[in-house]
Write a protein that holds these residues in place. Sequence first.
Motif: not given
Length: 219
Positions: A186-208
């Motif tokens: 999550l910390k790595a995902a939050i560091a993403i500055e592109n909104t779509y990519q950040k959302a996709q990273a968080i979505l992946y964490i939740l899906a896992k």
Amino acid sequence: MATDKNCMLEQLEMLTGDIEDTRWKDQTYRELAKLLAREKQTEKAISLIVKIEKPDTKAMTIRGIGMEAASTGLAQDEYNMLFKALRTEAEKIEHPPSYAIALTYIAMAQAFAGDDSGAMLTAKDMKNEALRNKAFGESAEIQAEHDRFSAAMTSIAAIESLGYRNKAHRIISKIFADRKKYDEALKAAIAIENTYQKAQAILYILAKQISPEEVSLVE
């Protein structure tokens, strides 16, 4: 006897010198160098680099020696000597792309061996920005795979391209999520500055965590 590895290694080196085709000779020297590094005969392994003609194979041999040695558990002073020697060999490569690749591989091997400061210095020495960013990104992936979150984030912070930096954050977020290190992911995902990519990273964490059987559907 086949169990006399040192004798067989010496015999293989002599045979390799008699191979006529340059490509096959270079490739055989490369694989022999990797075996020697695995056997902790790093000086002998490095001595083979000069016998290789093609610069790209020299770079791959440097990579092979570094990565094999990094997995053998040498002492830090031994690693320091090894990477200094590999850097010396890399400096002899006159083909710019192969030289840059060699430095990338040295940085990766240093990261694999846990020498994060050395990996950082090697990557910083690269003149080409794109390849320098790649070296930082590759180091970050290795550091993430070895659960060194802070080191991975430090490597990514050195990436100058925002797009590449976002990509690197997303990659290590996935690595940590796959390892069930969700806080780091999550910390790595939050560091993403592109909104779509950040959302996709968080979505992946939740899906896992919630629906791992469908995680492959997440980009």
